[in-house]
Motif scaffolding. Sequence first.
Motif, mmCIF file in Angstrom:
data_model
loop_
_atom_site.group_PDB
_atom_site.id
_atom_site.type_symbol
_atom_site.label_atom_id
_atom_site.label_comp_id
_atom_site.label_asym_id
_atom_site.label_seq_id
_atom_site.Cartn_x
_atom_site.Cartn_y
_atom_site.Cartn_z
ATOM 1 N N GLU A 10 0.847 -1.201 0.000
ATOM 2 C CA GLU A 10 0.000 0.000 0.000
ATOM 3 C C GLU A 10 0.883 1.251 0.000
ATOM 4 O O GLU A 10 1.940 1.272 0.641
ATOM 5 C CB GLU A 10 -0.909 0.014 1.225
ATOM 6 C CG GLU A 10 -2.020 -1.008 1.200
ATOM 7 C CD GLU A 10 -3.151 -0.643 0.245
ATOM 8 O OE1 GLU A 10 -3.207 0.505 -0.248
ATOM 9 O OE2 GLU A 10 -3.983 -1.531 0.016
ATOM 10 N N LYS A 42 -3.400 -11.175 8.978
ATOM 11 C CA LYS A 42 -4.249 -9.981 8.882
ATOM 12 C C LYS A 42 -3.401 -8.732 8.642
ATOM 13 O O LYS A 42 -3.788 -7.855 7.867
ATOM 14 C CB LYS A 42 -5.087 -9.819 10.146
ATOM 15 C CG LYS A 42 -6.212 -10.822 10.245
ATOM 16 C CD LYS A 42 -7.003 -10.643 11.514
ATOM 17 C CE LYS A 42 -8.092 -11.705 11.625
ATOM 18 N NZ LYS A 42 -8.846 -11.582 12.880
ATOM 19 N N GLN A 43 -2.255 -8.648 9.289
ATOM 20 C CA GLN A 43 -1.365 -7.510 9.074
ATOM 21 C C GLN A 43 -0.826 -7.493 7.650
ATOM 22 O O GLN A 43 -0.772 -6.442 7.011
ATOM 23 C CB GLN A 43 -0.213 -7.535 10.078
ATOM 24 C CG GLN A 43 -0.638 -7.216 11.481
ATOM 25 C CD GLN A 43 0.510 -7.326 12.470
ATOM 26 O OE1 GLN A 43 1.514 -8.005 12.219
ATOM 27 N NE2 GLN A 43 0.360 -6.653 13.598
ATOM 28 N N GLN A 45 -2.247 -8.797 5.047
ATOM 29 C CA GLN A 45 -3.361 -8.449 4.167
ATOM 30 C C GLN A 45 -3.625 -6.939 4.203
ATOM 31 O O GLN A 45 -3.969 -6.350 3.185
ATOM 32 C CB GLN A 45 -4.613 -9.222 4.561
ATOM 33 C CG GLN A 45 -5.704 -9.109 3.540
ATOM 34 C CD GLN A 45 -6.653 -10.286 3.603
ATOM 35 O OE1 GLN A 45 -6.518 -11.165 4.443
ATOM 36 N NE2 GLN A 45 -7.600 -10.304 2.710
ATOM 37 N N TYR A 46 -3.437 -6.318 5.349
ATOM 38 C CA TYR A 46 -3.675 -4.888 5.487
ATOM 39 C C TYR A 46 -2.639 -4.056 4.721
ATOM 40 O O TYR A 46 -2.976 -3.032 4.124
ATOM 41 C CB TYR A 46 -3.677 -4.487 6.967
ATOM 42 C CG TYR A 46 -3.884 -3.018 7.192
ATOM 43 C CD1 TYR A 46 -5.145 -2.454 7.071
ATOM 44 C CD2 TYR A 46 -2.813 -2.192 7.525
ATOM 45 C CE1 TYR A 46 -5.339 -1.097 7.267
ATOM 46 C CE2 TYR A 46 -2.994 -0.837 7.729
ATOM 47 C CZ TYR A 46 -4.255 -0.304 7.594
ATOM 48 O OH TYR A 46 -4.444 1.043 7.789
ATOM 49 N N ILE A 47 -1.382 -4.478 4.741
ATOM 50 C CA ILE A 47 -0.328 -3.659 4.130
ATOM 51 C C ILE A 47 -0.095 -3.968 2.652
ATOM 52 O O ILE A 47 0.602 -3.227 1.980
ATOM 53 C CB ILE A 47 1.005 -3.788 4.893
ATOM 54 C CG1 ILE A 47 1.583 -5.185 4.768
ATOM 55 C CG2 ILE A 47 0.845 -3.357 6.324
ATOM 56 C CD1 ILE A 47 3.001 -5.304 5.277
ATOM 57 N N THR A 48 -0.652 -5.070 2.151
ATOM 58 C CA THR A 48 -0.467 -5.417 0.736
ATOM 59 C C THR A 48 -1.739 -5.125 -0.049
ATOM 60 O O THR A 48 -2.829 -5.109 0.495
ATOM 61 C CB THR A 48 -0.097 -6.903 0.567
ATOM 62 O OG1 THR A 48 -1.129 -7.708 1.114
ATOM 63 C CG2 THR A 48 1.224 -7.220 1.222
ATOM 64 N N ARG A 49 -1.552 -4.898 -1.334
ATOM 65 C CA ARG A 49 -2.690 -4.679 -2.231
ATOM 66 C C ARG A 49 -2.908 -5.948 -3.048
ATOM 67 O O ARG A 49 -1.945 -6.639 -3.401
ATOM 68 C CB ARG A 49 -2.405 -3.531 -3.200
ATOM 69 C CG ARG A 49 -2.375 -2.193 -2.526
ATOM 70 C CD ARG A 49 -2.386 -1.067 -3.505
ATOM 71 N NE ARG A 49 -1.376 -1.205 -4.544
ATOM 72 C CZ ARG A 49 -0.923 -0.203 -5.267
ATOM 73 N NH1 ARG A 49 -1.373 1.002 -5.090
ATOM 74 N NH2 ARG A 49 -0.010 -0.408 -6.194
ATOM 75 N N ARG A 94 -2.284 -12.093 -3.834
ATOM 76 C CA ARG A 94 -1.637 -10.945 -3.210
ATOM 77 C C ARG A 94 -0.118 -10.973 -3.324
ATOM 78 O O ARG A 94 0.556 -10.107 -2.760
ATOM 79 C CB ARG A 94 -2.013 -10.861 -1.731
ATOM 80 C CG ARG A 94 -3.426 -10.403 -1.528
ATOM 81 C CD ARG A 94 -3.646 -9.965 -0.096
ATOM 82 N NE ARG A 94 -4.947 -9.386 0.042
ATOM 83 C CZ ARG A 94 -5.194 -8.090 0.057
ATOM 84 N NH1 ARG A 94 -4.221 -7.246 -0.056
ATOM 85 N NH2 ARG A 94 -6.425 -7.643 0.197
#
Length: 143
Positions: A10, A42-43, A45-49, A94
Amino acid sequence: MRIYFIYLIEDEIAEYFYGRESKFMELFSANDQGELQNIVQKQVQYITRPLPYLDLHKHLSHSVQKKEFYIKGKIYWTESADGREGAQLSIGERSLQLKAWGGLACETLFFEVLRKFDGRFLAMDFENNRYGWLKPLKERKFV
């Protein structure tokens, strides 16, 4: 054989952690540990697009001008005529996985194409503890 895992980070996360890429390496390598695995996933998934597969496919197929370039589904690969060096790029939801053998020319071909597609790709080789941006981010200079 060298194996790279490549993630599209991101924008705001990439800018904040520029120069501290070792933190990404720690996070992604902790993804294999049992207790924290759910939290780490979860982390990540949050920082990757998510990867835009169709745009990436178009870019890869039009950018690579090599006779020994093959596409089969979501797998792209290139080899030298004698098969001593080559690279294989697999596209996931991802992440990308690049397997390379022999010299560096074949993996550099894929890195250059990905760099031109988006500057926020981070490549990590866990086995050799190597990591870095495919296109280094520029720092902002305030007057």
